[in-house]
Scaffold this motif. Sequence first.
Motif, PDB file in Angstrom:
ATOM      1  N   LEU A   1     -53.831 -40.241  47.208  1.00 15.47           N
ATOM      2  CA  LEU A   1     -52.869 -39.701  46.244  1.00 15.47           C
ATOM      3  C   LEU A   1     -51.447 -39.808  46.790  1.00 15.47           C
ATOM      4  CD1 LEU A   1     -54.731 -36.506  44.972  1.00 15.47           C
ATOM      5  CD2 LEU A   1     -54.715 -38.799  43.967  1.00 15.47           C
ATOM      6  N   LEU A   2     -51.250 -39.429  48.044  1.00 20.27           N
ATOM      7  CA  LEU A   2     -49.925 -39.549  48.656  1.00 20.27           C
ATOM      8  C   LEU A   2     -49.425 -40.989  48.635  1.00 20.27           C
ATOM      9  CD1 LEU A   2     -49.902 -37.272  51.845  1.00 20.27           C
ATOM     10  CD2 LEU A   2     -48.546 -36.987  49.767  1.00 20.27           C
ATOM     11  N   THR A   3     -50.318 -41.919  48.920  1.00 16.96           N
ATOM     12  CA  THR A   3     -49.950 -43.331  48.963  1.00 16.96           C
ATOM     13  C   THR A   3     -49.547 -43.825  47.583  1.00 16.96           C
ATOM     14  OG1 THR A   3     -51.603 -43.585  50.730  1.00 16.96           O
ATOM     15  CG2 THR A   3     -50.701 -45.597  49.765  1.00 16.96           C
ATOM     16  N   LEU A   4     -50.285 -43.431  46.561  1.00 15.46           N
ATOM     17  CA  LEU A   4     -49.961 -43.848  45.195  1.00 15.46           C
ATOM     18  C   LEU A   4     -48.656 -43.206  44.727  1.00 15.46           C
ATOM     19  CD1 LEU A   4     -53.472 -43.813  43.474  1.00 15.46           C
ATOM     20  CD2 LEU A   4     -52.300 -45.685  44.670  1.00 15.46           C
ATOM     21  N   GLY A   5     -48.389 -41.991  45.185  1.00 15.23           N
ATOM     22  CA  GLY A   5     -47.126 -41.340  44.862  1.00 15.23           C
ATOM     23  C   GLY A   5     -45.947 -42.116  45.411  1.00 15.23           C
ATOM     24  N   GLU A   6     -46.097 -42.632  46.620  1.00 14.84           N
ATOM     25  CA  GLU A   6     -45.035 -43.445  47.206  1.00 14.84           C
ATOM     26  C   GLU A   6     -44.869 -44.748  46.432  1.00 14.84           C
ATOM     27  OE1 GLU A   6     -43.992 -45.586  51.487  1.00 14.84           O
ATOM     28  OE2 GLU A   6     -45.110 -43.691  51.464  1.00 14.84           O
ATOM     29  N   ALA A   7     -45.993 -45.341  45.994  1.00 11.05           N
ATOM     30  CA  ALA A   7     -45.921 -46.556  45.188  1.00 11.05           C
ATOM     31  C   ALA A   7     -45.200 -46.308  43.870  1.00 11.05           C
ATOM     32  CB  ALA A   7     -47.330 -47.090  44.914  1.00 11.05           C
TER      33      ALA A   7
ATOM     34  N   PHE B   1     -50.137 -33.392  51.143  1.00 12.73           N
ATOM     35  CA  PHE B   1     -50.597 -32.815  49.893  1.00 12.73           C
ATOM     36  C   PHE B   1     -52.062 -32.441  50.053  1.00 12.73           C
ATOM     37  CE2 PHE B   1     -52.751 -33.056  45.826  1.00 12.73           C
ATOM     38  CZ  PHE B   1     -52.001 -32.154  45.094  1.00 12.73           C
ATOM     39  N   GLY B   2     -52.430 -31.252  49.572  1.00 15.93           N
ATOM     40  CA  GLY B   2     -53.823 -30.816  49.685  1.00 15.93           C
ATOM     41  C   GLY B   2     -54.290 -30.845  51.122  1.00 15.93           C
ATOM     42  N   ASP B   3     -55.405 -31.542  51.355  1.00 15.22           N
ATOM     43  CA  ASP B   3     -55.938 -31.635  52.720  1.00 15.22           C
ATOM     44  C   ASP B   3     -55.660 -33.005  53.335  1.00 15.22           C
ATOM     45  OD1 ASP B   3     -57.620 -33.172  51.177  1.00 15.22           O
ATOM     46  OD2 ASP B   3     -59.492 -32.303  51.929  1.00 15.22           O
ATOM     47  N   SER B   4     -54.557 -33.621  52.917  1.00 16.96           N
ATOM     48  CA  SER B   4     -54.241 -34.964  53.407  1.00 16.96           C
ATOM     49  C   SER B   4     -54.005 -34.973  54.914  1.00 16.96           C
ATOM     50  CB  SER B   4     -52.999 -35.512  52.698  1.00 16.96           C
ATOM     51  OG  SER B   4     -51.846 -34.768  53.057  1.00 16.96           O
ATOM     52  N   THR B   5     -54.263 -36.132  55.491  1.00 21.84           N
ATOM     53  CA  THR B   5     -54.024 -36.319  56.925  1.00 21.84           C
ATOM     54  C   THR B   5     -53.048 -37.466  57.192  1.00 21.84           C
ATOM     55  OG1 THR B   5     -55.945 -37.794  57.074  1.00 21.84           O
ATOM     56  CG2 THR B   5     -56.312 -35.451  57.532  1.00 21.84           C
ATOM     57  N   GLY B   6     -52.618 -38.147  56.131  1.00 19.97           N
ATOM     58  CA  GLY B   6     -51.704 -39.282  56.276  1.00 19.97           C
ATOM     59  C   GLY B   6     -51.772 -40.135  55.029  1.00 19.97           C
ATOM     60  N   LYS B   7     -51.289 -41.367  55.123  1.00 17.15           N
ATOM     61  CA  LYS B   7     -51.336 -42.305  54.006  1.00 17.15           C
ATOM     62  C   LYS B   7     -52.298 -43.443  54.341  1.00 17.15           C
ATOM     63  CE  LYS B   7     -46.764 -41.298  52.116  1.00 17.15           C
ATOM     64  NZ  LYS B   7     -45.777 -40.884  53.089  1.00 17.15           N
ATOM     65  N   VAL B   8     -52.736 -44.141  53.300  1.00 14.67           N
ATOM     66  CA  VAL B   8     -53.693 -45.231  53.455  1.00 14.67           C
ATOM     67  C   VAL B   8     -52.944 -46.475  53.928  1.00 14.67           C
ATOM     68  CG1 VAL B   8     -55.418 -46.680  52.298  1.00 14.67           C
ATOM     69  CG2 VAL B   8     -55.131 -44.276  51.621  1.00 14.67           C
TER      70      VAL B   8
END
Length: 454
Positions: free
Chosen positions: A427-433, A442-449
Motif C-alpha cells: 500500500l505504501l509503495t502504491l501511494g508513492e506511485a 502505515f498500519g503494520d508496514s515495515t518498508g516499501k516493496v
Amino acid sequence: MSTPTSPLTRRGALKAAGVSLALPWLESATRVAGAATPAGAASAAPPTRLAFMFFANGVYLDSWKMDGHGHDAELSRTLAPLERHRGDFTVFDGFAHMNAEALGDGGGDHARNASCFLTGAHPVKTSGRGMKVGQSFDQFLADRLTLPTQERTLELAAEPNRVGGRCDSGYGCAYSNSISWRTPTRANPTEHNPRAIFERLFGGAGDSARLERLARRQSILDFVAADARRLTGRLARDDRGRLEEYLTSVRDVEKRLDRLADTRDLDPELDLDAADFDDEPPTHTERIDAVYDLLALAFRTDRTRIATYMLGKAGSGVRYREVGVARGHHDASHYGTDKHKIAAMKAIDHLLVDRFSVFLDTLKATPDGPDGSSLLDNTVLLYGSGISDSNKHDHDDLPIVVAGGGARLRHATHTAVAKDTPLCDLLLTLGEAAGATGLDRFGDSTGKVSGLLT
C-alpha cells in the motif's frame, strides 16, 4: 458549459437543468493558451488515480497459483483472462495480513479480512459501541494529496450493504460491508445502486427537472444535446471523435442502468423471478460490470482520483448462475473435498478475474493526455482479497494483483516477496506511485516493496 466566447478549459461540463455531465480529456483544451483552470479541473499533465478492488471469500488456491516467475511466467487457469494485459500487471506471492488473524478473538475471519484489507489493523470484536479498526489507506492517502475533485473518494460495491447489527461471529456488520474507514471508528458506507452512483457523478442537484428525467427514464444526453453541439463546433477533428465516443459510452452505461433499475435494491443472494422481466433477469456479473463502467467514467472525467470497490461483501453468498453456479459463493468457498464446490469456486474465481480484465480493457482504450497515454497508464490498481485459501481462511500468501501505472510501475507478470511481508508495504509503495511523498509508515508496514517503482 462555458459560453461560445469563453476560454475552453481542459475539463469542463455539459450542463442543463438537473444535469452536469463532466467532460473527458480533450486535446483542444490543452492548446488554449492561458485557459482558466476551474476548481475540480485537472492540470495539463494527466493525474494519477488509485483504485482498490476487493473480492470476497478468497480463492481456490490450486487454480490461482502460478509456476515460474518473471515476465514470461505462464498464467494459471484462474488468471488466464489477464494474458492480453501482459506487461501491465504483476501477480504477487507472499503478502500477508497478520492482523486479520484471530489473535485470540475466535471466529470472524470474514469480518477481519475485509476490515483489515486497507487498514492493516485488527478490529475490535464488537457489534455495538466501541467498534474500531483503523483509518484505511485510501483515506490516509486522500488526507495527504491535493485532490481538487468533486468527490474526495468513492466507495463502491456490487451488492447491498448493511452497516448495523452483527454479521460475523460477534463482529459488527460495518466490518464486513466496508473496506474504507474514514477514521478508525467510522466506516465509509458503500454505494451499490448503479443509478445512484451515476446521479451522484453527473445528475446535479435533486430538483424537479432531474426527478422528472428519472421518472421518465430519459437519457442525460437529451438534456445536454444543445450544449454538446455548441462545444463540438469549437473542437478539432480528433477531439470531435473523442467527444462522440465519450457520449456513446455514457449512453451505453445508461442502458445498463435501465436494465438494472428494477432490481437495484434486491439482495443478489435471493432468487429473482424471471416473470418480472421482459428478458432474463439481470445477473450479478451485470451489476459488477455496470459499477466498473461507472468507476471508469469517474476517473475519465476527473470526478475522483481515489476509489474502493467491493465486488462482494465479506462472506458474500451471491449465486453466480451465469457461470452455472447455483450455490452461494460463501457455501462454495467451504469446498473441503467436494468436487462440485471446487468446480464452483474455480468458475467464480475465473469470472471475477475476467471482469477485472475487461475493466482493464476499458481503461486501456481510453485516451487520457497529450502524451498519448491511456487511462490505464495513469491509474494504479490493486485487486485482491484478505483471505487466500477460501476453505482454510488463511490470511497469508494473499491473492494479490497490481495493474496499470504506466511508467510509474515496473511490472514483472509474476513475482514473490519475502514470506509474510505485510500487505501495508505494498500500500505504501502504491501511494508513492500515485504521487504521495513522505510516506514512511502505515498500519503494520515495515518498508516499501523494492523493485516495483520505476
